[in-house]
Design a protein around this motif. Structure first.
Motif, PDB file in Angstrom:
ATOM      1  N   ASN A 148      69.778 -72.352  32.971  1.00 53.31           N
ATOM      2  CA  ASN A 148      68.379 -71.959  32.795  1.00 53.31           C
ATOM      3  C   ASN A 148      68.167 -70.482  33.106  1.00 53.31           C
ATOM      4  OD1 ASN A 148      67.624 -74.458  31.913  1.00 53.31           O
ATOM      5  ND2 ASN A 148      67.008 -75.189  33.944  1.00 53.31           N
ATOM      6  N   GLU A 149      68.909 -69.969  34.090  1.00 52.31           N
ATOM      7  CA  GLU A 149      68.786 -68.559  34.422  1.00 52.31           C
ATOM      8  C   GLU A 149      69.318 -67.699  33.272  1.00 52.31           C
ATOM      9  OE1 GLU A 149      67.260 -66.797  36.521  1.00 52.31           O
ATOM     10  OE2 GLU A 149      68.195 -64.898  35.955  1.00 52.31           O
ATOM     11  N   MET A 150      70.448 -68.103  32.722  1.00 51.34           N
ATOM     12  CA  MET A 150      71.046 -67.335  31.623  1.00 51.34           C
ATOM     13  C   MET A 150      70.190 -67.391  30.361  1.00 51.34           C
ATOM     14  SD  MET A 150      73.740 -65.617  32.234  1.00 51.34           S
ATOM     15  CE  MET A 150      72.898 -65.119  33.722  1.00 51.34           C
ATOM     16  N   ALA A 151      69.518 -68.524  30.147  1.00 50.48           N
ATOM     17  CA  ALA A 151      68.713 -68.689  28.935  1.00 50.48           C
ATOM     18  C   ALA A 151      67.605 -67.642  28.874  1.00 50.48           C
ATOM     19  CB  ALA A 151      68.121 -70.095  28.871  1.00 50.48           C
TER      20      ALA A 151
ATOM     21  N   ASP B  55      80.645 -69.329  22.092  1.00 50.41           N
ATOM     22  CA  ASP B  55      80.532 -67.867  22.086  1.00 50.41           C
ATOM     23  C   ASP B  55      79.520 -67.536  21.006  1.00 50.41           C
ATOM     24  OD1 ASP B  55      80.791 -65.146  21.927  1.00 50.41           O
ATOM     25  OD2 ASP B  55      82.963 -65.118  21.603  1.00 50.41           O
ATOM     26  N   MET B  56      78.266 -67.403  21.371  1.00 54.33           N
ATOM     27  CA  MET B  56      77.208 -67.239  20.364  1.00 54.33           C
ATOM     28  C   MET B  56      75.932 -66.693  21.000  1.00 54.33           C
ATOM     29  SD  MET B  56      76.237 -71.272  19.890  1.00 54.33           S
ATOM     30  CE  MET B  56      77.932 -71.720  19.490  1.00 54.33           C
ATOM     31  N   PRO B  57      74.999 -66.191  20.161  1.00 54.17           N
ATOM     32  CA  PRO B  57      73.723 -65.724  20.705  1.00 54.17           C
ATOM     33  C   PRO B  57      72.969 -66.871  21.388  1.00 54.17           C
ATOM     34  CG  PRO B  57      74.007 -64.983  18.453  1.00 54.17           C
ATOM     35  CD  PRO B  57      75.109 -65.946  18.721  1.00 54.17           C
ATOM     36  N   VAL B  58      72.162 -66.532  22.383  1.00 56.20           N
ATOM     37  CA  VAL B  58      71.435 -67.554  23.131  1.00 56.20           C
ATOM     38  C   VAL B  58      70.575 -68.411  22.203  1.00 56.20           C
ATOM     39  CG1 VAL B  58      69.627 -67.923  24.845  1.00 56.20           C
ATOM     40  CG2 VAL B  58      71.436 -66.291  25.304  1.00 56.20           C
ATOM     41  N   GLY B  59      69.885 -67.757  21.251  1.00 54.21           N
ATOM     42  CA  GLY B  59      69.021 -68.493  20.327  1.00 54.21           C
ATOM     43  C   GLY B  59      69.796 -69.544  19.549  1.00 54.21           C
ATOM     44  N   GLN B  60      70.955 -69.149  19.087  1.00 54.83           N
ATOM     45  CA  GLN B  60      71.786 -70.084  18.322  1.00 54.83           C
ATOM     46  C   GLN B  60      72.267 -71.232  19.205  1.00 54.83           C
ATOM     47  OE1 GLN B  60      75.166 -68.250  16.376  1.00 54.83           O
ATOM     48  NE2 GLN B  60      76.039 -70.256  15.889  1.00 54.83           N
TER      49      GLN B  60
END
Lengths: 313, 277
Positions: free
Chosen positions: A188-191, A208-213
């Protein structure tokens, strides 16, 4: 840019880092996620040349850390909060580091100011709280004004104000074009902090991808529904192919594979009474748990059933 | 406490190669900025000079009861006799310089600053050696100042116009520096304060007790080369007297101690370069 290529680190029979490859790009915050014991700290130590890889390589702009000229002006690192001699003052600790980098003395005062430790600069670090220790570690990492920041669990031990401060600081630093690589075991912190995610479990790359994805790919939409006509709703949802699960909250149901408006419309069409209809956002943490389940150092017990305060705000 | 002014410094400043000089400065800043350094060095000076003085006063008071043989053994090594205890204190300092870095995780911070391990190792060794040499010179001449009058009044020749006497005094800082380096090596090898200090104490105070009781010429030879006896031999100026415990010559003691130091320093350096931090 940090490049990790087919990196392996074994300790005896244990493989802490297992053929890991990824790149950390400048200008954004890359979150490095994984449960405790997943190999995050080991990977960071390998990148910093503290441990020798069993095979593979970790390069910083194409060079091993040991071959960097002027490493602290290039890379700033926070590895553990207490990496300070307790008998040395915060100012002296930073001064010794500054002297290794051709950094002027005034920069020491600047970073102490930046992390909010000016008031205790002359105090011995023995008496520092965990949060103050983290701030001092972050100050040390920023001392050489580095292009690349590597931070291992920087929000550990910080109060909510401190967590927010770190988040804002990292965003500002990434906005200046720096490479920010920050580990955490808290999804949750990383999001809310990271732009890009690298997730590992048992030393292996999981995502290994963008947070949105990541959110789109791994989080099911889930809706909490409270109704006196649970069985009728369950049947109606089943017809649409949605999944209905019980919760430990009395009578509440969790519907996945649908959205709150769709469920509301279905209930209206069937004349079912609803007492509550709440979209859930806890599913990201769940997705992360799911992704790294079985890969943590310690076997996870099954996640508790839906419900609780998480995500119901 | 806002994150608005992170760029008060120069991100695009030219990158320059870190130098050994900077490693020295950094190690000097480290050793200077902890209280334990001052305490350790102060204890070392007070202990060494104090015990030298005590032994001198007691010897002088009992001079009339000493045999001619015993009187013949009184020389510059008696003046600096307290160094026997002082060495252990600088050995502890050598241990602490390294082991506290491992204990706190500071070693990783140091290594991110100086990723070339030989540079960091050498800088630590050089700074420790310089600090201990200076302390040793102070101990030697302070001991000479307070203790020698007790002996000269009984006709012992401690004049500094004799090369042997000067050499014996200058052996003090050398002896101390070598023991400090042994402590440093033990710190690197064991990475743990208590373990390294225990090993050092064992080497200096327990091993001689054992070798002292070993029978035969092998026992005598071993007893001569243990670190504390080799080091003490460096300060001796009188000729060997019959019946006393055999010792190495001053130069022999120096060589033996040098070998001891190398036996610890070389593996310490190798492991430091090859082990994970």
């Amino acid at each position: 840019m940090i490049e990790v290529r087919d990196l392996v680190k074994r300790y005896g029979d244990t493989t802490a880092v297992d053929h890991l490859s990824f790149a950390v790009e400048p200008g954004r915050i890359t979150g490095f996620l994984g449960p405790n014991g997943a190999g995050k700290s080991t990977t960071m130590r390998l990148i910093l040349g503290l441990d020798r890889p069993s095979s593979g390589s970790a390069l910083i702009d194409g060079l091993p850390y040991r071959d960097l000229r002027d490493p602290l002006r290039y890379v700033g690192a926070l590895l553990e909060a207490r990496a300070v001699h307790g008998g040395r003052s915060a100012f002296n600790h930073l001064l010794y580091l500054a002297q290794t980098q051709g950094v002027p003395k005034r920069r020491v005062s600047e970073v102490l100011e930046l992390v909010g430790l000016s008031g205790v600069a002359k105090k011995r670090t023995k008496g520092f709280s965990l949060g103050m220790g983290q701030r001092l570690g972050i100050a040390a990492a920023l001392l050489g004004d580095p292009k690349i920041l590597i931070l291992d669990e920087p929000v550990n031990g910080l109060d909510p104000e401190g967590v927010l401060w770190v988040r804002q600081l990292l965003k500002a630093l990434a906005g200046e074009g720096r490479t920010i690589f920050v580990s955490s075991h808290l999804m949750n912190e990383m999001a809310v902090t990271a732009d890009h995610l690298i997730v590992i479990g048992r030393g292996k790359l999981q995502a290994d991808m963008p947070v949105g994805q990541f959110i789109a790919q791994f989080s099911d939409t889930a809706v909490l529904v409270r109704t006196p006509e649970a069985e009728a709703l369950r049947a109606a949802a089943g017809e649409r192919g949605w999944t209905v699960a019980d919760t430990d909250l009395d009578g509440a149901l969790i519907v996945t594979g649908s959205t709150a408006p769709e469920i509301g419309e279905l209930a209206a069409a069937r004349g079912l009474v609803l007492h509550e209809l709440t979209p859930q956002r806890a599913s990201l943490e769940e997705a992360y748990m799911e992704l790294t389940r079985e890969t943590g150092e310690f076997a996870h017990r099954p996640a508790p059933a839906w419900g609780g305060a998480d995500g119901r705000a | 406490m806002t994150a608005t002014t992170t760029r008060s410094f120069h991100m695009d400043a030219p990158i320059r190669r870190i130098t050994f000089r900077e490693a020295l400065d950094s190690e000097f800043a480290k050793i200077r900025s902890v209280r334990s350094t001052y305490w350790t060095l102060l204890i070392c000076v007070v202990l060494s000079v104090g015990i030298s003085l005590l032994i001198a006063a007691v010897t002088s008071a009992n001079w009339d009861t000493l045999s001619a043989t015993n009187r013949a053994t009184v020389d510059m090594s008696s003046v600096v006799a307290g160094v026997y205890f002082g060495v252990l204190v600088v050995g502890v300092l050598g241990v602490l310089v390294v082991s506290t870095e491992y204990g706190t995780g500071m070693m990783r911070t140091s290594l991110t600053a100086f990723p070339r391990r030989s540079v960091l190792f050498l800088a630590k060794a050089v700074v420790l050696t310089l600090v201990v040499l200076v302390t040793g010179i102070i101990i030697a001449f302070a001991s000479y100042g307070v203790a020698s009058p007790f002996y000269t009044k009984h006709g012992v020749d401690l004049s500094l116009s004799h090369g042997a006497n000067v050499r014996a005094l200058l052996a003090v800082p050398v002896y101390l520096a070598l023991v400090a380096l042994m402590g440093l090596a033990l710190g690197f090898l064991l990475r743990h304060t208590a373990a390294a200090i225990s090993t050092l104490v064992g080497l200096f105070f327990v091993v001689p007790i054992i070798t002292n009781f070993l029978p035969g010429t092998l026992g005598k030879d071993l007893n001569k080369i243990v670190p504390s006896n080799a080091g003490s031999a460096m300060m001796v100026t009188h000729a060997a007297t019959p019946g006393s415990t055999p010792t190495l010559s001053p130069i022999g003691g120096f060589v033996a101690l040098l070998i001891w130091t190398a036996l610890l320093i070389v593996p310490a350096f190798w492991f430091f370069r090859h082990r994970d931090a």
